[in-house]
Scaffold this active site. Structure first.
Site, PDB file in Angstrom:
ATOM      1  N   THR A 119       0.824  -1.202   0.000  1.00 61.04           N
ATOM      2  CA  THR A 119       0.000   0.000   0.000  1.00 61.04           C
ATOM      3  C   THR A 119       0.862   1.259   0.000  1.00 61.04           C
ATOM      4  O   THR A 119       0.735   2.125  -0.864  1.00 61.04           O
ATOM      5  CB  THR A 119      -0.903  -0.005   1.253  1.00 61.04           C
ATOM      6  OG1 THR A 119      -1.623  -1.240   1.252  1.00 61.04           O
ATOM      7  CG2 THR A 119      -1.877   1.147   1.219  1.00 61.04           C
ATOM      8  N   VAL A 120       1.766   1.363   0.990  1.00 59.61           N
ATOM      9  CA  VAL A 120       2.578   2.571   1.103  1.00 59.61           C
ATOM     10  C   VAL A 120       3.566   2.663  -0.059  1.00 59.61           C
ATOM     11  O   VAL A 120       3.773   3.741  -0.631  1.00 59.61           O
ATOM     12  CB  VAL A 120       3.313   2.612   2.460  1.00 59.61           C
ATOM     13  CG1 VAL A 120       4.224   3.821   2.531  1.00 59.61           C
ATOM     14  CG2 VAL A 120       2.304   2.646   3.602  1.00 59.61           C
ATOM     15  N   LYS A 163       8.219   0.780  12.257  1.00 63.47           N
ATOM     16  CA  LYS A 163       8.317   1.132  13.686  1.00 63.47           C
ATOM     17  C   LYS A 163       8.768  -0.029  14.562  1.00 63.47           C
ATOM     18  O   LYS A 163       9.494   0.151  15.525  1.00 63.47           O
ATOM     19  CB  LYS A 163       6.998   1.689  14.207  1.00 63.47           C
ATOM     20  CG  LYS A 163       5.801   0.865  13.851  1.00 63.47           C
ATOM     21  CD  LYS A 163       4.548   1.727  13.724  1.00 63.47           C
ATOM     22  CE  LYS A 163       3.457   0.946  13.013  1.00 63.47           C
ATOM     23  NZ  LYS A 163       3.324   1.245  11.608  1.00 63.47           N
ATOM     24  N   GLU A 191      10.867   9.227   9.466  1.00 61.88           N
ATOM     25  CA  GLU A 191       9.719  10.104   9.708  1.00 61.88           C
ATOM     26  C   GLU A 191       8.401   9.343   9.602  1.00 61.88           C
ATOM     27  O   GLU A 191       7.451   9.599  10.342  1.00 61.88           O
ATOM     28  CB  GLU A 191       9.738  11.259   8.686  1.00 61.88           C
ATOM     29  CG  GLU A 191       8.619  12.267   8.839  1.00 61.88           C
ATOM     30  CD  GLU A 191       8.681  13.023  10.148  1.00 61.88           C
ATOM     31  OE1 GLU A 191       9.514  13.902  10.288  1.00 61.88           O
ATOM     32  OE2 GLU A 191       7.868  12.718  11.057  1.00 61.88           O
ATOM     33  N   VAL A 231       6.316   7.114  12.727  1.00 60.09           N
ATOM     34  CA  VAL A 231       5.448   7.650  13.778  1.00 60.09           C
ATOM     35  C   VAL A 231       4.541   8.727  13.191  1.00 60.09           C
ATOM     36  O   VAL A 231       5.015   9.673  12.564  1.00 60.09           O
ATOM     37  CB  VAL A 231       6.244   8.303  14.927  1.00 60.09           C
ATOM     38  CG1 VAL A 231       5.312   8.673  16.082  1.00 60.09           C
ATOM     39  CG2 VAL A 231       7.355   7.408  15.416  1.00 60.09           C
ATOM     40  N   GLY A 289       2.407   8.900  10.728  1.00 61.42           N
ATOM     41  CA  GLY A 289       2.113   9.002   9.289  1.00 61.42           C
ATOM     42  C   GLY A 289       2.529  10.328   8.691  1.00 61.42           C
ATOM     43  O   GLY A 289       3.708  10.665   8.651  1.00 61.42           O
ATOM     44  N   ASP A 302       1.514  -1.369  18.961  1.00 64.71           N
ATOM     45  CA  ASP A 302       1.881  -0.407  17.915  1.00 64.71           C
ATOM     46  C   ASP A 302       2.171   0.968  18.530  1.00 64.71           C
ATOM     47  O   ASP A 302       3.159   1.625  18.200  1.00 64.71           O
ATOM     48  CB  ASP A 302       0.733  -0.313  16.898  1.00 64.71           C
ATOM     49  CG  ASP A 302       0.969   0.756  15.856  1.00 64.71           C
ATOM     50  OD1 ASP A 302       1.705   0.488  14.891  1.00 64.71           O
ATOM     51  OD2 ASP A 302       0.425   1.874  16.013  1.00 64.71           O
ATOM     52  N   LYS A 305       5.861   3.211  18.815  1.00 66.85           N
ATOM     53  CA  LYS A 305       6.007   4.626  18.490  1.00 66.85           C
ATOM     54  C   LYS A 305       6.487   5.417  19.708  1.00 66.85           C
ATOM     55  O   LYS A 305       7.273   6.364  19.588  1.00 66.85           O
ATOM     56  CB  LYS A 305       4.686   5.175  17.958  1.00 66.85           C
ATOM     57  CG  LYS A 305       4.326   4.556  16.602  1.00 66.85           C
ATOM     58  CD  LYS A 305       2.872   4.777  16.252  1.00 66.85           C
ATOM     59  CE  LYS A 305       2.525   4.171  14.893  1.00 66.85           C
ATOM     60  NZ  LYS A 305       1.062   4.136  14.658  1.00 66.85           N
TER      61      LYS A 305
END
Lengths: 429, 429
Positions: A13-14, A105, A129, A132, A134, A201, A205
């Site tokens: 996706t990313v 992360k 970056e 954490v 988005g 999660d 972070k």
């Protein structure tokens, strides 16, 4: 123009978002950086799936290590996730002195110390970056913006899935299970939501933020973690009665040389800015000795916001790699001036306060003038106050072109039923 | 460790803050940067006034040009303000290839294009994080964080004086003149508040943000400016009736190759994040194509927040000047690990929901147990609901050490009057 080669590991996706974003804003980036970041190779186990962005098949490979080794790869972008293959590949890249951009992360929280020591040894960098918050540039805010500040505390809403569930439980009086089921249907929770709802999660972070703030290496095991699984909606409702909202928070608080680092559901006063962070949004509040309280808010996850953060890091590395170019984008005076829109062309909604004779039919005449200028009224509020023979009438319009609104006002203020110039204030939504 | 020499021009409020901040956090900065920024010379017309920070008299001079020329000055920090002497000195520094850090929004908004062209020619930089939003790192968010994004809009509350006046007018039903008088008494408004209340200060900042977003040079004259002078509190009250709050906004909105850039009082829906920005705080909301909406909030002015931004820029330049050192602070794994506080030592307030037998005197027994563990109760809420023979009772405690709270809960949950384990949630204020 100098091109800087990127090797992309992980085309999910990313990864798709990064490819699409680099392509869509290619010229803008080139202008800002004085160089062009170009995707040279993409590694993924699945070479067939459609990512909604066209790529040359020749770029794709299943051999991620080959992408890392490829001399054309100047920057390694790791978007595989987890601490297995990703760890091996990132280590390999750093050993070869290649800078790494990652959104991982778990890898940073669990093996960050090793990675950073390795990067220091080979004289390169790890950029994270996207790991954490988005699309929220919180890493650079802490690392660069507050570099001269001593950080006293950080409180963050860092998991969109949990915040969505909590928001729905409160707003719709849902149970935890109902809200979780809805989050799954909406695509905001994974099939196995444990990492999110059990707070892991968020803890990853928190470790990254604490390490940024204090430079030390905070071990995951030191973080006290409690999630929101099974939270009773009764407590959300009683909390509301008391003036609080329940949020899953990462809390980092320094006292001398010691810090509290934890993740837990907490009651936050309703008038606190963090209480107003709803749905899948994230926010981080930082207290530091000079800047005081600063707060950063935005989308904490998702294809585009995370890709934005990855591209921001890629840009940093491109600037380092091409240090001959502008150290910083010229920013002011750099490009061609954007055209500033003529005032009359602006379209907005307006608040207007009229002073009208207190007689039947008077407002009809106003509405007629507005209508002739193609302005329609969204709502009218007549106040029960008299100033002499006049009464204040407040109207809110639908969107109108300012030129027409100005013309209508001039006409209205000339009517014999109007006692004082009409007050107008724009509405910004 | 390498030292980097700073020549400070202007030793007023912010200048004093920079000197104090560099001194207080000197070791922290040196660790983060791998170099030490050191103030070599300070120029000011007034050499006598006490700035609340001790400095060696030998550093002080009235000759600002000499400070710029001094070979010991590697970075020029301009905190004089205005477009007179500041312009001459900044130009001189850039002509000599010396990087400039400035908080001077008027200079940037009015002569930015010339300055940036000059800096590009001599291969140096102008750094201006402190010119917009004080301690909020909005310049680097736009320049670095969103470097890969196309910016579609920026809406900001950028003037603390105006926001303070508007907040007081709404909260205390004050007139504009009353609120302005109060702002003066509190030190939030200057003797001549025109630049603030007529929107000029906000317009300077809007020009800087628009230039950052679009790279072009936006002329001040192109910005439509309306301030809050003489705003009628009636409209604030009617606005509230309609669900809005009045804010002085800088609005930048792109449509194709054109942008609206303006400053005006506007109605903002009460549930909008910007509506909750009160008092002297500032906030900037940015809409961009990938990150979506991000928002940045903090103190927009004042000695310490502005000094924080100046020092952040100094740190950027130090990293450039000493590029042999770490390009970025190692951040993770860099320093000594901070000690993580033992869970039981955390002090917090708690929400507790007890399930108690519905009989007189029952809560007294709970209070006794809490008291024995030195926990005092701030408020109690008895819900008129029965679950079998039990009723839920909600109590909020004053701050207590977690270890003691845990011990008290264990004891309470063992009592024969308690029907179910007590639910506890921490309160974060």
């Amino acid at each position: 123009m100098r091109e800087v080669g990127i090797g992309l590991l992980g085309f999910g996706t990313v990864g798709g978002g990064v490819v699409a974003g680099l392509r869509r804003n290619a010229d803008l980036l080139a202008r800002r950086l004085g160089a062009r970041p170009v995707i040279r190779r993409i590694a993924d186990l699945d070479l067939e799936r459609d990512r909604g962005v066209p790529v040359d098949r020749g770029l794709l490979t299943r051999d991620a290590a080959a992408v890392v080794r490829d001399p054309a790869t100047e920057i390694v972008v790791e978007l595989i996730g987890g601490t297995g293959a990703a760890w091996e590949l990132v280590r390999m890249a750093l050993e070869q002195g290649k800078p790494v951009v990652t959104a991982n992360k778990a890898l940073l929280a669990e093996r960050g110390a090793e990675l950073f020591a390795l990067a220091a040894r080979t004289g390169t960098g790890v950029h994270f970056e996207a790991s954490v918050g988005g699309g929220i540039p919180i890493v650079r805010a802490l690392r660069d913006g507050l570099v001269g500040d001593r950080v006293d505390g950080i409180v963050g809403i860092l998991n969109g899935t949990c915040n969505y569930i909590l928001t729905r439980m409160e707003a719709e009086h849902m149970s935890f299970d109902q809200a979780l089921a809805e989050a799954r249907r909406e695509g905001y929770a994974e099939a196995d939501p444990s990492l999110d709802i059990d707070g892991v999660d968020t803890a990853h972070k928190a470790v990254i933020l604490a390490s940024l703030a204090y430079g030390g290496c905070v071990p995951m095991q030191a973080v006290r973690v409690a999630g929101i699984r099974g939270l009773d909606r009764t407590d959300i409702e009683y909390g509301a009665d008391l003036g609080y909202r329940v949020k899953l928070l990462a809390v980092i608080r320094r006292a001398g040389e010691e810090a509290e680092i934890g993740v837990h559901p907490a009651l936050v006063p309703t008038d606190h800015v963090l209480a107003s962070v709803s749905g899948v949004f994230n926010a981080v509040s930082v207290d530091s000795d000079m800047a005081g309280r600063t707060l950063y808010y935005g989308r904490g996850a998702g294809r585009e916001p995370t890709a934005s953060a990855v591209i921001g890091d890629i840009a940093d590395v491109v600037r380092e790699v091409t240090a001959g170019g502008p150290a910083r984008p010229a920013a002011i005076g750099g490009g061609a001036a954007i055209r500033v829109k003529a005032a009359g062309e602006i379209v907005a909604r307006y608040y207007m306060r009229l002073s009208l004779l207190d007689k039947p039919g008077v407002f009809g005449r106003i509405a007629t003038v507005l209508g002739r200028h193609e302005i329609s009224i969204a709502s009218v509020l007549q106040k029960e106050v008299r100033v002499g023979e006049y009464v204040p009438v407040v109207a809110v319009t639908h969107a109108a072109r300012e030129r027409q609104f100005d013309a209508a006002l001039r006409e209205i203020d000339g009517l014999d039923i109007v006692g004082a110039p009409t007050v107008r204030i724009r509405i910004e939504e």
